[in-house]
Structures are given as structure tokens and as C-alpha cells.
Scaffold this active site. Structure first.
Site, PDB file in Angstrom:
ATOM      1  N   LYS A  13       0.839  -1.210   0.000  1.00  0.00           N
ATOM      2  CA  LYS A  13       0.000   0.000   0.000  1.00  0.00           C
ATOM      3  C   LYS A  13       0.875   1.261   0.000  1.00  0.00           C
ATOM      4  CE  LYS A  13      -2.010  -1.160   3.925  1.00  0.00           C
ATOM      5  NZ  LYS A  13      -1.301  -2.405   4.223  1.00  0.00           N
ATOM      6  N   ARG A  88      -9.722   0.452   8.966  1.00  0.00           N
ATOM      7  CA  ARG A  88      -9.125  -0.824   9.346  1.00  0.00           C
ATOM      8  C   ARG A  88     -10.146  -1.797   9.923  1.00  0.00           C
ATOM      9  NH1 ARG A  88      -3.406   0.027   8.811  1.00  0.00           N
ATOM     10  NH2 ARG A  88      -2.330  -1.539   9.992  1.00  0.00           N
ATOM     11  N   ARG A 127      11.796  -5.315   4.946  1.00  0.00           N
ATOM     12  CA  ARG A 127      11.532  -3.875   4.708  1.00  0.00           C
ATOM     13  C   ARG A 127      12.504  -2.980   5.487  1.00  0.00           C
ATOM     14  NH1 ARG A 127       5.697  -1.613   5.500  1.00  0.00           N
ATOM     15  NH2 ARG A 127       5.902  -2.722   7.465  1.00  0.00           N
ATOM     16  N   ARG A 160      11.524  -1.019  10.874  1.00  0.00           N
ATOM     17  CA  ARG A 160      10.425  -0.632  11.751  1.00  0.00           C
ATOM     18  C   ARG A 160      10.362  -1.557  12.961  1.00  0.00           C
ATOM     19  NH1 ARG A 160       4.974   0.295   8.336  1.00  0.00           N
ATOM     20  NH2 ARG A 160       4.112  -1.049   9.947  1.00  0.00           N
ATOM     21  N   ARG A 171       0.017  -9.107  13.385  1.00  0.00           N
ATOM     22  CA  ARG A 171      -0.581  -8.101  12.480  1.00  0.00           C
ATOM     23  C   ARG A 171      -1.372  -8.796  11.370  1.00  0.00           C
ATOM     24  NH1 ARG A 171       4.719  -5.270  10.950  1.00  0.00           N
ATOM     25  NH2 ARG A 171       3.509  -4.243   9.316  1.00  0.00           N
TER      26      ARG A 171
END
Ligand code: AP5
Length: 215
Positions: A13, A88, A127, A160, A171
């Protein structure tokens, strides 16, 4: 254009929203980024949000809605926006509807980035964000030249806090339980457009623009 980007953690996203923002000037409004900034700035809101974020749980709706209301009231959001990571759950989606209704506005599209779950774990553990340019990169998938460009700009590759395996697993479960029902929610409203989002970033971007009718 008013667009919602839907998809599991790691579905791309942020990557796709950054591209569209750069090319078409549509502001990317990421509740995750707004929350991480609040945590880094140690605001009262950030301190309330931190525990949930570290655990990979959703932050409470009242915090997120307050943030979104404030952000949508800013001048750059007047000509449209890309919502990344919001709504969400169905309560947030109902609140967004109500908020836009008050402003006499409507969503144009909800774009679902569809990626197999086994791909998501690798994307998320790999990431990194460039501390200098803010570019979202990946140690497994980004071309070496892009990783090098960050270092050359004097940046560091930052991971992160919630991109560790245990939190990622939670998650992904939270997504299945609380966010995936929005697929049916927006299908019923005739707004959902689904893109197969595995493969080259450029090819996915072309599909993304295609479903929005952009060149
Ligand atoms: P948030 O920041 O929204 O995280 P997320 O939904 O988990 O999504 P991600 O940012 O992890 O993934 P993405 O889809 O943007 O993927 P990306 O483009 O980076 O939320 C974080 C936390 O904040 C939540 O857990 C919650 O606590 C809280 N929160 C946020 N919003 C909330 C809300 N509305 N309500 C309540 N709580 C909220 O890509 C991932 C990686 O893959 C990158 O390394 C990228 O380079 C790579 N990649 C992308 N595309 C490709 C490709 N095609 N091929 C190979 N690699 C790719």
C-alpha cells in the site's frame, strides 16, 4: 480523487501510494505514518498508541478518527487523497462514511492489493526505510542501485519496530479478523477494485493506475 487502499500488512500500500503521490500529487494519508510520528515525538497520543502498535494490535478507533479528521481538514486534502491503512475495521469505515457525508463528499474507489500470505512475511522482515529520503526499500527485493542511493544520500536503512516475526504474525491475524471484512463491505457498495499485487512494483503500479483510469 478520493481513494482507499486496502490490503494486508506488506501488500505494498505504502509503496504504491508513494508513487501515485509523486506522479499525480495526490496526498498519501497513512495512519501508520501519522501514529509513528506521534510515537517518535512522544506526544500524549503517541504514548497511548505505542503499546498497541508494538504488539501489532489496532490502536483505538477514537485516537485514529481524531487524527484522520484533523488530517482531512488540511488544505492539500481538498482536491483528493489516498488513504493508506485507514479504515481498518467496519466501525472506522462507517465513521469515514459519516465524515465524508458531512463534507458532502464520496469515495471514488477502494483498491485491494491482493498478495499471498507467504510472500508478506518476507516483504515485511526485509523492509527498510531510508532515514534520509523516506523511501520504502527492501533488502531482499529492492534493486541494489536503490539501496545504494540511500547510502549515497547519507541515509541509513532503518527497520520498523513492528517488523519482527512475532509482531508480523499478529498483524496478519489482526488483518484477517478485523480488516478483511471490509472487502465484502466495499464490494456491496460497488467500490472495490482488486489488483493481483505480486510481482514487479512497476507492473503493479501500471495496474493500479489502470483501475483508477489514470495514464
Ligand atoms: P501501518 O503502518 O498501516 O502498517 P501495515 O498495515 O501493517 O502496512 P505496512 O506499512 O506494513 O505495509 P504496506 O502494505 O504499506 O507495504 P509496503 O509498501 O511498506 O500500521 C502499523 C500499525 O499502526 C498497526 O499495526 C496499528 O497498530 C496502527 N494503525 C495504523 N493504522 C491504523 C488504523 N486505521 N486503526 C488502528 N490502528 C492503526 O511494502 C512492504 C515491503 O515490501 C517494503 O519493503 C517494500 O519495498 C516491499 N514491496 C512492496 N511491493 C513489492 C513488490 N511488488 N515486490 C517486492 N517487494 C515489494
Amino acid at each position: 480523487m478520493r481513494i482507499v487502499m486496502l490490503g494486508a500488512p506488506g501488500s505494498g500500500k505504502g509503496t504504491q501510494a508513494q508513487r501515485l503521490q509523486k506522479e499525480h500529487g495526490l496526498p498519501q494519508i497513512s495512519t501508520g505514518d501519522l501514529l509513528r510520528k506521534a510515537v517518535a515525538d512522544k506526544t500524549a497520543l503517541g504514548q497511548r498508541a505505542k503499546k498497541a502498535m508494538d504488539a501489532g494490535e489496532l490502536v483505538s478507533d477514537d485516537i485514529v478518527l481524531g487524527m484522520i479528521k484533523e488530517r482531512l481538514a488540511q488544505p492539500d486534502a481538498k482536491r483528493g487523497f489516498l488513504l493508506d491503512g485507514f479504515p481498518r475495521n467496519t466501525a472506522q469505515a462507517d465513521s469515514l462514511d459519516a465524515l465524508l457525508g458531512e463534507l458532502n463528499l464520496k469515495l471514488d474507489s477502494v483498491v485491494l492489493l491482493d498478495v499471498d500470505f507467504d510472500v508478506l512475511m518476507k516483504r515485511l522482515t526485509g523492509r527498510r526505510t531510508c532515514s534520509k529520503t523516506g523511501a520504502v526499500l527492501n533488502i531482499y527485493f529492492s534493486p541494489p542501485a536503490e539501496l545504494e542511493a540511500c547510502r549515497k544520500a547519507g541515509g541509513e536503512l532503518i527497520q520498523r519496530a513492528d517488523d519482527n516475526e512475532e509482531t508480523i504474525r499478529n498483524r496478519l491475524q489482526v488483518y484477517e479478523r478485523q480488516t478483511a471484512p471490509l472487502i465484502a463491505y466495499y464490494t456491496k457498495r460497488g467500490l472495490l477494485k482488486t489488483i493481483a499485487a505480486t510481482g514487479e512494483v512497476d507492473a503493479i503500479y501500471a495496474k493500479f493506475k489502470g483501475v483508477l483510469g489514470l495514464k
